[in-house]
Design an enzyme around this catalytic site. Sequence first.
Site, PDB file in Angstrom:
ATOM      1  N   PRO A 205      27.715  45.515  39.081  1.00 54.38           N
ATOM      2  CA  PRO A 205      28.993  44.993  39.598  1.00 54.38           C
ATOM      3  C   PRO A 205      30.171  45.545  38.795  1.00 54.38           C
ATOM      4  CG  PRO A 205      27.392  43.220  39.345  1.00 54.38           C
ATOM      5  CD  PRO A 205      26.791  44.430  38.694  1.00 54.38           C
ATOM      6  N   THR A 207      31.528  48.587  38.996  1.00 50.77           N
ATOM      7  CA  THR A 207      31.525  50.018  38.678  1.00 50.77           C
ATOM      8  C   THR A 207      32.399  50.837  39.619  1.00 50.77           C
ATOM      9  OG1 THR A 207      29.460  50.194  39.947  1.00 50.77           O
ATOM     10  CG2 THR A 207      29.280  49.989  37.558  1.00 50.77           C
ATOM     11  N   LYS A 209      32.269  50.787  43.413  1.00 51.73           N
ATOM     12  CA  LYS A 209      31.649  51.244  44.658  1.00 51.73           C
ATOM     13  C   LYS A 209      32.617  51.126  45.836  1.00 51.73           C
ATOM     14  CE  LYS A 209      28.245  48.359  44.045  1.00 51.73           C
ATOM     15  NZ  LYS A 209      28.506  47.918  42.653  1.00 51.73           N
ATOM     16  N   THR A 210      33.291  49.997  45.945  1.00 52.83           N
ATOM     17  CA  THR A 210      34.261  49.826  47.027  1.00 52.83           C
ATOM     18  C   THR A 210      35.433  50.793  46.867  1.00 52.83           C
ATOM     19  OG1 THR A 210      33.661  47.481  47.131  1.00 52.83           O
ATOM     20  CG2 THR A 210      35.714  48.146  48.195  1.00 52.83           C
ATOM     21  N   GLU A 426      26.148  32.146  10.392  1.00 52.71           N
ATOM     22  CA  GLU A 426      26.733  33.455  10.704  1.00 52.71           C
ATOM     23  C   GLU A 426      26.547  34.438   9.554  1.00 52.71           C
ATOM     24  OE1 GLU A 426      27.663  34.075  13.685  1.00 52.71           O
ATOM     25  OE2 GLU A 426      27.374  31.977  14.265  1.00 52.71           O
ATOM     26  N   ASP A 501      19.692  31.859  19.959  1.00 58.37           N
ATOM     27  CA  ASP A 501      19.107  33.023  19.288  1.00 58.37           C
ATOM     28  C   ASP A 501      17.599  33.073  19.494  1.00 58.37           C
ATOM     29  OD1 ASP A 501      21.635  33.621  18.349  1.00 58.37           O
ATOM     30  OD2 ASP A 501      21.347  32.495  16.482  1.00 58.37           O
TER      31      ASP A 501
END
EC number: 3.4.24.-
Length: 610
Positions: A205, A207, A209-210, A426, A501
């Site tokens: 989605p 990329t 195409k349309t 973290e 995770d």
Amino acid sequence: MKQSMNSWLSRFGKRVTSRAGLRVLVGSLAVLLVAAVALVVQGSGERTVTYTEILQIAGGSQVARVEIQGERFLIQQAGGQRSVGLVADEALRKDLATRFAEAGVPVEFAPGVSSGERAAGMLGPFAVLAVVGAGLFVAQRKRQKGHFTELGSGMQGIQVRFADVAGMDEVKESLNETVEFLKDPKQFARLGGRAPRGVLMTGEPGTGKTLLARAVATEAGVPFLSASGSSFQEMFVGVGASRVRTLFAEARKVAPCIIFIDEIDAVGRARGRNGDSAAADHDQTLNQLLVEMDGFDHTAGIVVIASTNRVDVLDPALLRPGRFDRQVVVPLPDVRGREEILHVHARPLALAQEVDLGRIAKCTPGFSGAELANLLNEAAIMATREGADAVAHDHIDRARDRVLMGLERKNVLVDEEERYTTAVHEAGHVTVALLATGTDPIHKVSILPRGRALGVTQALPEKDRLMVRKDYLEDQICLLMGGRAAEIVVLGTMTAGASDDIQRAAGLARRMVAEFGMSDLGCIGLGADTHGRSQALLDKVEETARTLVETQLARAIKMVESRRAEIDLLVQGLLERETLDADEIYECFPADRRSVPMATVTKLARFKAA
């Protein structure tokens, strides 16, 4: 019984949806006929009489009431019979009124109605019905064509050319033949060949195409008929097939042209899934699409371009040569393509002079064209909100953090104990990322809540990876388990913050074992579909995946134990400043700066300084 009911519904749906204009016309005529019959029936109780008969009635004693409307005498007798007569002479009308009044009959004078007004009153309902019928006819015609959008050869409002579609050189080259065919269809028939009649574009989605389909139509200078796959589906049975016929009939009128069907998997899924009426209607719609695509003339100048993200669910008959002759894969852009896309979307923006789009392209691996456009738009909104004169690197950096890590939840109150626990978690991720050789360079770490996470560690790949090795995947699992390792070593306990995770690490480990063949079980090729596989094999896969995760957890624990002092410095820095960039992280781990190429460290530092 169920099949007969479905068959009846299907036949009924076809009758409902075919020949809409004829249905509306017949319905209107039926309503007019009913109204006319009603008027006749209503008028059948009245008897027309002459002046002589009115005189005879006036001399009798059976009259209940008389209503005079100009020249018209409406006489209602005691038995319920109604008589109507016309008297043109005014003197005779007065004489008759006097006769009825002397006989004791109630006489009423009503406003006079001319013959023209009576005719208008009779024709009024017919005119209203005719207008309603015409409105229904026009609405039905618009409804038939309302499921697709037709743009003329001028392509008003959609002036998109190949030059505006960046980062897709190979894809544009493969579509050039389609453009040449639309410009001159007879050229391909000169030597007996034929141009592709259908082009199926697949890819992730966003990329483009349309956008590519519109660019093809603009370059060829032909009409562009756009429809979505879901627009062919309706609650009425048979509507989908009718809309397919309407779309291709309109295309033949304006050929040469392009028919673009977005998300064709909504209408092109494989047939024969089940026996209910919805599946039968879907199969009927797909059958009509198959017939239309393989039925028109080879040189008619109609090219069907479709896009989908789920080519695996399409019916094989739709993919065969003669319908969709070519499948064009629209991939995610590489670093060079991302830079070109950024230049296109940066044209309307006021960028600061120090903004380097090439550097931004290197820091956004895996971004699609739509995501890059959204990145620059978010940066522009942020700069506008802050009253800046131009979009600077800092705005783009923060916009990327917002896209990748989510929006900061500044109003969330986190107590000191939870902040410390988050910082330790973290710090464990950061430690493993610095010591493991196959991990991506750490760009930023933060304990500010973003989205549903209380803290985020951001790593940016140095390059686009088209293929990954076993050691890289093992390092990724080790990186995911770094937070849990820090909890065990530093806190001496475990928290629920590592649940995501663990889930991601377990999923990656299972794919390594079941799909990639990276374990002692060998190349078993066990995908998502486990139907027909023995339970013993599934148990071995799960056990091997669990062992892989436990091994990497033990490895992460050793890394955390070897950098205990550095972790304390990093935790203290996070508690004081909440967010640390690459330079500040390496100040806590000076001995591990060599783990990342110096060029990468310099680049990240320069990017942050800008």
